[in-house]
Write a protein that holds these residues in place. Sequence first.
Motif, PDB file in Angstrom:
ATOM      1  N   TRP A  22       0.828  -1.219   0.000  1.00 50.34           N
ATOM      2  CA  TRP A  22       0.000   0.000   0.000  1.00 50.34           C
ATOM      3  C   TRP A  22       0.860   1.265   0.000  1.00 50.34           C
ATOM      4  O   TRP A  22       0.542   2.236  -0.682  1.00 50.34           O
ATOM      5  CB  TRP A  22      -0.952  -0.026   1.198  1.00 50.34           C
ATOM      6  N   VAL A  23       1.939   1.260   0.750  1.00 52.81           N
ATOM      7  CA  VAL A  23       2.810   2.441   0.793  1.00 52.81           C
ATOM      8  C   VAL A  23       3.397   2.726  -0.581  1.00 52.81           C
ATOM      9  O   VAL A  23       3.476   3.886  -1.024  1.00 52.81           O
ATOM     10  CB  VAL A  23       3.923   2.248   1.849  1.00 52.81           C
ATOM     11  N   CYS A  55     -10.348   6.846   4.830  1.00 56.51           N
ATOM     12  CA  CYS A  55     -10.199   7.043   6.281  1.00 56.51           C
ATOM     13  C   CYS A  55      -9.663   5.798   6.975  1.00 56.51           C
ATOM     14  O   CYS A  55      -8.941   5.900   7.973  1.00 56.51           O
ATOM     15  CB  CYS A  55     -11.526   7.478   6.882  1.00 56.51           C
ATOM     16  N   ARG A  56      -9.989   4.642   6.441  1.00 63.78           N
ATOM     17  CA  ARG A  56      -9.416   3.415   6.982  1.00 63.78           C
ATOM     18  C   ARG A  56      -7.896   3.405   6.789  1.00 63.78           C
ATOM     19  O   ARG A  56      -7.156   2.951   7.663  1.00 63.78           O
ATOM     20  CB  ARG A  56     -10.022   2.191   6.279  1.00 63.78           C
ATOM     21  N   GLN A  57      -7.434   3.886   5.653  1.00 64.17           N
ATOM     22  CA  GLN A  57      -5.986   3.892   5.423  1.00 64.17           C
ATOM     23  C   GLN A  57      -5.304   4.932   6.310  1.00 64.17           C
ATOM     24  O   GLN A  57      -4.189   4.701   6.791  1.00 64.17           O
ATOM     25  CB  GLN A  57      -5.662   4.136   3.940  1.00 64.17           C
ATOM     26  N   ILE A  58      -5.958   6.071   6.537  1.00 66.52           N
ATOM     27  CA  ILE A  58      -5.430   7.052   7.497  1.00 66.52           C
ATOM     28  C   ILE A  58      -5.279   6.393   8.866  1.00 66.52           C
ATOM     29  O   ILE A  58      -4.251   6.540   9.544  1.00 66.52           O
ATOM     30  CB  ILE A  58      -6.357   8.285   7.577  1.00 66.52           C
ATOM     31  N   LYS A 365     -13.545  -1.080  -4.394  1.00 64.33           N
ATOM     32  CA  LYS A 365     -14.536  -0.219  -3.747  1.00 64.33           C
ATOM     33  C   LYS A 365     -14.756  -0.633  -2.289  1.00 64.33           C
ATOM     34  O   LYS A 365     -15.148   0.178  -1.459  1.00 64.33           O
ATOM     35  CB  LYS A 365     -15.842  -0.315  -4.535  1.00 64.33           C
ATOM     36  N   TRP A 366     -14.509  -1.920  -1.998  1.00 66.69           N
ATOM     37  CA  TRP A 366     -14.805  -2.450  -0.668  1.00 66.69           C
ATOM     38  C   TRP A 366     -13.558  -2.922   0.073  1.00 66.69           C
ATOM     39  O   TRP A 366     -13.584  -3.059   1.291  1.00 66.69           O
ATOM     40  CB  TRP A 366     -15.800  -3.616  -0.784  1.00 66.69           C
ATOM     41  N   LYS A 367     -12.498  -3.198  -0.646  1.00 67.27           N
ATOM     42  CA  LYS A 367     -11.269  -3.707  -0.005  1.00 67.27           C
ATOM     43  C   LYS A 367     -10.172  -2.660  -0.110  1.00 67.27           C
ATOM     44  O   LYS A 367      -9.852  -2.194  -1.198  1.00 67.27           O
ATOM     45  CB  LYS A 367     -10.812  -5.000  -0.686  1.00 67.27           C
ATOM     46  N   GLY A 368      -9.607  -2.282   1.017  1.00 66.95           N
ATOM     47  CA  GLY A 368      -8.517  -1.314   1.046  1.00 66.95           C
ATOM     48  C   GLY A 368      -7.486  -1.707   2.082  1.00 66.95           C
ATOM     49  O   GLY A 368      -7.351  -2.880   2.444  1.00 66.95           O
ATOM     50  N   CYS A 369      -6.780  -0.718   2.566  1.00 64.62           N
ATOM     51  CA  CYS A 369      -5.690  -0.945   3.520  1.00 64.62           C
ATOM     52  C   CYS A 369      -6.247  -0.875   4.948  1.00 64.62           C
ATOM     53  O   CYS A 369      -6.149   0.147   5.616  1.00 64.62           O
ATOM     54  CB  CYS A 369      -4.611   0.124   3.298  1.00 64.62           C
ATOM     55  N   PHE A 370      -6.856  -1.995   5.395  1.00 61.28           N
ATOM     56  CA  PHE A 370      -7.451  -1.956   6.733  1.00 61.28           C
ATOM     57  C   PHE A 370      -7.529  -3.328   7.392  1.00 61.28           C
ATOM     58  O   PHE A 370      -6.754  -3.621   8.295  1.00 61.28           O
ATOM     59  CB  PHE A 370      -8.844  -1.324   6.674  1.00 61.28           C
ATOM     60  N   HIS A 371      -8.463  -4.195   6.964  1.00 58.31           N
ATOM     61  CA  HIS A 371      -8.700  -5.445   7.682  1.00 58.31           C
ATOM     62  C   HIS A 371      -7.439  -6.290   7.808  1.00 58.31           C
ATOM     63  O   HIS A 371      -7.150  -6.818   8.888  1.00 58.31           O
ATOM     64  CB  HIS A 371      -9.782  -6.267   6.976  1.00 58.31           C
ATOM     65  N   ILE A 372      -6.705  -6.428   6.709  1.00 58.12           N
ATOM     66  CA  ILE A 372      -5.537  -7.317   6.748  1.00 58.12           C
ATOM     67  C   ILE A 372      -4.422  -6.742   7.628  1.00 58.12           C
ATOM     68  O   ILE A 372      -3.942  -7.444   8.524  1.00 58.12           O
ATOM     69  CB  ILE A 372      -5.051  -7.645   5.329  1.00 58.12           C
ATOM     70  N   PRO A 373      -3.999  -5.482   7.434  1.00 53.18           N
ATOM     71  CA  PRO A 373      -2.962  -4.980   8.346  1.00 53.18           C
ATOM     72  C   PRO A 373      -3.402  -4.954   9.801  1.00 53.18           C
ATOM     73  O   PRO A 373      -2.620  -5.283  10.701  1.00 53.18           O
ATOM     74  CB  PRO A 373      -2.650  -3.582   7.817  1.00 53.18           C
ATOM     75  N   ARG A 374      -4.659  -4.571  10.048  1.00 54.74           N
ATOM     76  CA  ARG A 374      -5.147  -4.585  11.431  1.00 54.74           C
ATOM     77  C   ARG A 374      -5.109  -5.998  12.000  1.00 54.74           C
ATOM     78  O   ARG A 374      -4.660  -6.220  13.133  1.00 54.74           O
ATOM     79  CB  ARG A 374      -6.581  -4.031  11.513  1.00 54.74           C
TER      80      ARG A 374
END
Length: 395
Positions: A22-23, A55-58, A365-374
């Motif tokens: 993601w970075v 906002c999830r990625q923030i 649209k639904w998958k971003g940088c959130f569930h997996i890193p968290r």
Amino acid sequence: MNIFEYQEIYRANLLDSVVPFWVNNSEDKEYGGFFTCLDEKGEVYDTDKFMWLQCRQIWTLSMLYNQVEKKQEWLDMAIRGAEFVKNNGRDAEGNWYFSLTREGKPITQPYNIFSDCFAAMGFAQLYTATKNEEYKAIALNTFYNILKKRNDSKGIYNKQVPGTRPLQSFSLPMILCNLVLELEHILKPELVEETIQLGIHSVMDVFYKPEFGLILENVAPDGSFVDSFEGRLVNPGHAIESMWFIMDLASRAGDKQLIKKAVDITIDTIEYGWDRQHGGIFYFLDVKGNPPQQLEWDQKLWWVHIEAVISLLKGYYFTGDERCWQWFEKIHAYIWKHFVDDRNGEWFGYLNRRGEVLLPAKGGKWKGCFHIPRGLYQGWKVLQAIEEKRSVLHR
């Protein structure tokens, strides 16, 4: 495999694969914000920007800075993303749009309260990292707006005819159980406690149905069962995710009975949702065994499985229930066989029932940088805590 080996797998996948993906690929250096529509290799295939994923990625970048390492690259990227959404993401009343163009012009109206939920979460985490009072104010104002709208979250965007079949949805009470802890450091203690108690009651007494042993996605305003497509809907991933939220709240209060109940619901839901023919957890099910309305009901999704890992590890840490460890190892093996992409980094998000990659994209649209890193972070740290607890017991 021992606990140390599992720890290293989760740490390495987080810091050497998922976060760099993601970075390196997601930031829009021309207009600001993040691209989330990334293909298998990280190439951008669509430039629309979805507020809840921005906002999830923030949140993710700020959390990594706050919890893992004071890496300036992560914080700077979070701040640049926050400035983009701060300047473009809200309507005149402070409601967060669902989506914007690449340049920041609104496309989709603020019909979805989860844009607001993740804005509050992201800006609160970023405030912790920066102590920027403007970010704190945005988080607070957004949270208060959520509380105002929680009984009618869609407002003028609700498609339902009032009064015919009123339903309340599980999603918002569930997320408030986690969101309130994310904002605890900036909220009044009495509001925190009130929100926690209401959240626990909603999840465990209203949406959890002992007669089914499961959590339903929708119930009547009085909490009763509604025999319709929506009323019979079970979303195993939501139920499992909510249980680690409940465990965190119960641990905070020292409520061992509530922790045990959350562990039991976790196990019951996984056993109910597990595909005995092909493995993996189904996306949607009908509580009466009828055909679900959702055509994607039998897909296997990334977030469902990583959330199961968190709930199972927390359940094992809090209670020592061997069922949690056995299921953790089974789901871990499924994840690493089917979701993890060792070649290009990150995880595939969508598998068909047989566990084959259905969509090769790493984001959308639904998958971003959130569930997996968290989830990788939580898995890494809870495994550490389990090992430390074992060390103390064996001294």
